[in-house]
Write an enzyme that holds these catalytic residues in place. Sequence first.
Site, PDB file in Angstrom:
ATOM      1  N   ASP A  33      -6.373 -93.994 -56.120  1.00 49.00           N
ATOM      2  CA  ASP A  33      -5.111 -94.195 -55.410  1.00 49.00           C
ATOM      3  C   ASP A  33      -4.849 -93.040 -54.428  1.00 49.00           C
ATOM      4  OD1 ASP A  33      -2.754 -95.381 -54.699  1.00 49.00           O
ATOM      5  OD2 ASP A  33      -1.677 -94.856 -56.524  1.00 49.00           O
ATOM      6  N   TRP A  38      -2.889 -89.763 -48.269  1.00 51.73           N
ATOM      7  CA  TRP A  38      -3.783 -88.696 -47.808  1.00 51.73           C
ATOM      8  C   TRP A  38      -3.874 -88.737 -46.289  1.00 51.73           C
ATOM      9  CZ3 TRP A  38      -8.194 -88.647 -44.865  1.00 51.73           C
ATOM     10  CH2 TRP A  38      -8.908 -87.443 -44.823  1.00 51.73           C
ATOM     11  N   HIS A  50      -8.790 -94.850 -46.163  1.00 50.44           N
ATOM     12  CA  HIS A  50      -9.695 -95.728 -46.923  1.00 50.44           C
ATOM     13  C   HIS A  50     -11.155 -95.367 -46.642  1.00 50.44           C
ATOM     14  CE1 HIS A  50      -6.387 -97.991 -48.405  1.00 50.44           C
ATOM     15  NE2 HIS A  50      -6.073 -98.564 -47.258  1.00 50.44           N
ATOM     16  N   THR A  79      -6.037-107.990 -57.274  1.00 52.51           N
ATOM     17  CA  THR A  79      -5.536-109.325 -56.913  1.00 52.51           C
ATOM     18  C   THR A  79      -4.192-109.201 -56.186  1.00 52.51           C
ATOM     19  OG1 THR A  79      -4.745-109.418 -59.204  1.00 52.51           O
ATOM     20  CG2 THR A  79      -6.692-110.695 -58.700  1.00 52.51           C
ATOM     21  N   GLU A  80      -3.529-108.071 -56.356  1.00 52.62           N
ATOM     22  CA  GLU A  80      -2.233-107.847 -55.680  1.00 52.62           C
ATOM     23  C   GLU A  80      -2.414-107.248 -54.277  1.00 52.62           C
ATOM     24  OE1 GLU A  80      -2.728-107.033 -59.030  1.00 52.62           O
ATOM     25  OE2 GLU A  80      -1.675-108.900 -59.507  1.00 52.62           O
ATOM     26  N   LEU A 144     -26.974 -95.145 -64.137  1.00 51.45           N
ATOM     27  CA  LEU A 144     -25.531 -95.418 -64.102  1.00 51.45           C
ATOM     28  C   LEU A 144     -25.234 -96.852 -63.643  1.00 51.45           C
ATOM     29  CD1 LEU A 144     -22.533 -94.033 -63.953  1.00 51.45           C
ATOM     30  CD2 LEU A 144     -22.953 -94.122 -61.507  1.00 51.45           C
ATOM     31  N   ARG A 201      -6.512 -91.708 -62.911  1.00 52.92           N
ATOM     32  CA  ARG A 201      -5.775 -92.240 -61.754  1.00 52.92           C
ATOM     33  C   ARG A 201      -5.369 -91.067 -60.869  1.00 52.92           C
ATOM     34  NH1 ARG A 201      -1.678 -97.158 -60.886  1.00 52.92           N
ATOM     35  NH2 ARG A 201      -1.406 -96.860 -58.658  1.00 52.92           N
ATOM     36  N   GLU A 220      -8.705 -92.733 -73.249  1.00 54.38           N
ATOM     37  CA  GLU A 220      -7.996 -91.490 -72.921  1.00 54.38           C
ATOM     38  C   GLU A 220      -7.619 -91.525 -71.444  1.00 54.38           C
ATOM     39  OE1 GLU A 220      -7.202 -89.173 -75.162  1.00 54.38           O
ATOM     40  OE2 GLU A 220      -8.154 -90.426 -76.685  1.00 54.38           O
TER      41      GLU A 220
HETATM   42  C1  FPP Z   1      -5.262 -97.221 -53.041  1.00 50.64           C
HETATM   43  O1  FPP Z   1      -4.759 -96.346 -52.080  1.00 50.64           O
HETATM   44  C2  FPP Z   1      -6.608 -97.575 -52.685  1.00 50.64           C
HETATM   45  C3  FPP Z   1      -7.052 -98.809 -52.419  1.00 50.64           C
HETATM   46  C4  FPP Z   1      -6.189-100.014 -52.477  1.00 50.64           C
HETATM   47  C5  FPP Z   1      -8.439 -99.053 -52.018  1.00 50.64           C
HETATM   48  C6  FPP Z   1      -9.432 -98.174 -52.665  1.00 50.64           C
HETATM   49  C7  FPP Z   1     -10.722 -98.341 -51.995  1.00 50.64           C
HETATM   50  C8  FPP Z   1     -11.572 -97.332 -51.748  1.00 50.64           C
HETATM   51  C9  FPP Z   1     -11.329 -95.951 -52.161  1.00 50.64           C
HETATM   52  C10 FPP Z   1     -12.857 -97.577 -51.059  1.00 50.64           C
HETATM   53  C11 FPP Z   1     -13.676 -98.530 -51.836  1.00 50.64           C
HETATM   54  C12 FPP Z   1     -15.071 -98.246 -51.707  1.00 50.64           C
HETATM   55  C13 FPP Z   1     -16.045 -99.028 -52.162  1.00 50.64           C
HETATM   56  C14 FPP Z   1     -17.379 -98.507 -52.227  1.00 50.64           C
HETATM   57  C15 FPP Z   1     -15.835-100.395 -52.581  1.00 50.64           C
HETATM   58  P1  FPP Z   1      -3.474 -96.784 -51.262  1.00 50.64           P
HETATM   59  O2  FPP Z   1      -3.895 -97.397 -49.992  1.00 50.64           O
HETATM   60  O3  FPP Z   1      -2.598 -97.642 -52.104  1.00 50.64           O
HETATM   61  O4  FPP Z   1      -2.817 -95.397 -51.014  1.00 50.64           O
HETATM   62  P2  FPP Z   1      -1.261 -95.107 -50.894  1.00 50.64           P
HETATM   63  O5  FPP Z   1      -0.640 -95.482 -52.213  1.00 50.64           O
HETATM   64  O6  FPP Z   1      -1.213 -93.655 -50.626  1.00 50.64           O
HETATM   65  O7  FPP Z   1      -0.754 -95.950 -49.759  1.00 50.64           O
END
Ligand code: FPP
Length: 259
Positions: A33, A38, A50, A79-80, A144, A201, A220
Amino acid sequence: MSFIKWPFKRNKITYESDATIEVVPKHVAIIMDGNGRWANDQGLPRMRGHKEGMDNVRRIVKMASGEGIEILTLYAFSTENWKRPKSEVEYLLKLPKEFLNVYLPELIEENVRVKTIGHFDALPKHTKKAVQYAIDQTANNTGLILNIALNYGSRSEIVNAVQSIAHQVENGNLRPSEIEEATINSHLFTKELPDPDLLIRTSGEIRLSNFLLWQLAYTEFWFTDVHWPAFTEAEFSAALHAFQLRKRRFGGLKETKKE
Ligand code: FPP
């Protein structure tokens, strides 16, 4: 085993520099998250967050593999997440392809096996194609397991499991009294995987957001304020060190290594 240089403070514990991780969780799940925040903090567009988040997946996979973690489950698209603006949804669903285009050779070299959980069929064709190719190319790898949660939602997973079990009962193939935990487990996306030992998280949110609700019963938890793109190897190491200090009793009185 990890030899990352730090003294690093987390939850009032200072870890020794060069400390070795002795008790490695078999299955680590991560809610990645904070990509948007960021980016915002850096004055960058959300998509850049992202993209950086995607690049961080590479670093964390490498470390997980080096530490001897067996399964790393990453929450990449829920899904959300379809509720987000169309342009962001499209971008997020392009990331697996982009990631695999660049890093699949490295994953193969590292003996990583790619798997997914979630409603795969409902993903765009290009996402499915890239991910299926990676699954096929890595099917015989023994290192892995990189388990990517794509279009995953725990409640719909449980609803589907209940429907499928109900059909078995309806058809006379199962008696209600025969339904046990293993029956439910065997109808989940995670049926071939053990439950996570450690859930991480990032970005300061203390909630599960419909992630692995059944599977996290005795996991945990580790929460950090750091946003996912800035979640470094040292942060991961701190989480792993914290994990090995946890006393897991699984509802009993004695510390148990495994359920
Ligand atoms: C949440 O941050 C993150 C996501 C919804 C997407 C996570 C995806 C990646 C880190 C890249 C995935 C990579 C691969 C290899 C599949 P947010 O956008 O909700 O952040 P915010 O809460 O600060 O807005």
